[in-house]
Design a protein around this motif. Structure first.
Motif, PDB file in Angstrom:
ATOM      1  N   ASP A   1       0.830  -1.203   0.000  1.00 32.40           N
ATOM      2  CA  ASP A   1       0.000   0.000   0.000  1.00 32.40           C
ATOM      3  C   ASP A   1       0.864   1.254   0.000  1.00 32.40           C
ATOM      4  O   ASP A   1       0.549   2.238  -0.674  1.00 32.40           O
TER       5      ASP A   1
ATOM      6  N   LEU B   1       2.281   1.817  -3.505  1.00 32.12           N
ATOM      7  CA  LEU B   1       1.286   2.412  -4.391  1.00 32.12           C
ATOM      8  C   LEU B   1       1.089   3.897  -4.107  1.00 32.12           C
ATOM      9  O   LEU B   1       0.887   4.692  -5.021  1.00 32.12           O
ATOM     10  N   LYS B   2       1.174   4.272  -2.844  1.00 33.25           N
ATOM     11  CA  LYS B   2       1.022   5.679  -2.473  1.00 33.25           C
ATOM     12  C   LYS B   2       2.101   6.527  -3.144  1.00 33.25           C
ATOM     13  O   LYS B   2       1.815   7.601  -3.672  1.00 33.25           O
ATOM     14  N   HIS B   3       3.336   6.028  -3.162  1.00 31.60           N
ATOM     15  CA  HIS B   3       4.434   6.783  -3.765  1.00 31.60           C
ATOM     16  C   HIS B   3       4.317   6.836  -5.289  1.00 31.60           C
ATOM     17  O   HIS B   3       4.630   7.857  -5.901  1.00 31.60           O
ATOM     18  N   ILE B   4       3.846   5.763  -5.886  1.00 30.85           N
ATOM     19  CA  ILE B   4       3.620   5.760  -7.333  1.00 30.85           C
ATOM     20  C   ILE B   4       2.505   6.737  -7.682  1.00 30.85           C
ATOM     21  O   ILE B   4       2.611   7.512  -8.636  1.00 30.85           O
ATOM     22  N   ASP B   5       1.451   6.720  -6.876  1.00 30.25           N
ATOM     23  CA  ASP B   5       0.333   7.622  -7.119  1.00 30.25           C
ATOM     24  C   ASP B   5       0.760   9.078  -7.021  1.00 30.25           C
ATOM     25  O   ASP B   5       0.369   9.904  -7.848  1.00 30.25           O
ATOM     26  N   LYS B   6       1.609   9.418  -6.063  1.00 32.95           N
ATOM     27  CA  LYS B   6       2.112  10.788  -5.940  1.00 32.95           C
ATOM     28  C   LYS B   6       2.881  11.191  -7.184  1.00 32.95           C
ATOM     29  O   LYS B   6       2.769  12.310  -7.664  1.00 32.95           O
ATOM     30  N   THR B   7       3.665  10.266  -7.724  1.00 33.82           N
ATOM     31  CA  THR B   7       4.467  10.556  -8.918  1.00 33.82           C
ATOM     32  C   THR B   7       3.562  10.792 -10.121  1.00 33.82           C
ATOM     33  O   THR B   7       3.781  11.723 -10.893  1.00 33.82           O
ATOM     34  N   GLN B   8       2.536  10.004 -10.271  1.00 33.16           N
ATOM     35  CA  GLN B   8       1.630  10.156 -11.406  1.00 33.16           C
ATOM     36  C   GLN B   8       0.886  11.478 -11.349  1.00 33.16           C
ATOM     37  O   GLN B   8       0.626  12.093 -12.370  1.00 33.16           O
ATOM     38  N   HIS B   9       0.535  11.935 -10.170  1.00 32.80           N
ATOM     39  CA  HIS B   9      -0.223  13.175 -10.028  1.00 32.80           C
ATOM     40  C   HIS B   9       0.643  14.429 -10.113  1.00 32.80           C
ATOM     41  O   HIS B   9       0.126  15.523 -10.178  1.00 32.80           O
TER      42      HIS B   9
END
Length: 82
Positions: free
Chosen positions: A69, A72-80
């Motif tokens: 989890d 995924l949080k760090h990947i999500d930050k990068t995408q945004h």
């Protein structure tokens, strides 16, 4: 985590040095230190590219730690950030 005494946020090379040090920590099996350095680089890098690399590498460390989890949080930050 070893200190980031040589990785000053007031100097542009600090976050890059943190990325290099995190790689050495990772290669030595010290995932906690690697994660700490990558977190620091992600928070203090002046360049968005350096911050994105730090977040993606941090996600990889979290995967190795089986902290899915958090990865995924760090990947999500990068995408945004794009």
């Amino acid at each position: 985590m070893r200190g980031n005494a040589n990785c000053s946020s007031s100097h542009a090379d600090g976050p890059m040095a943190a990325l290099v040090a995190a790689k050495a920590d990772f290669d030595a099996g010290d995932l906690a230190s690697a994660a700490g350095r990558l977190t620091w680089a992600a928070e203090h890098g002046r360049d968005e590219g350096v911050r994105a690399v730090a977040r993606l590498r941090l996600a990889g460390v979290r995967l190795d730690e089986k902290k899915y989890d958090d990865a995924l949080k760090h990947i999500d930050k990068t995408q945004h950030q794009e």
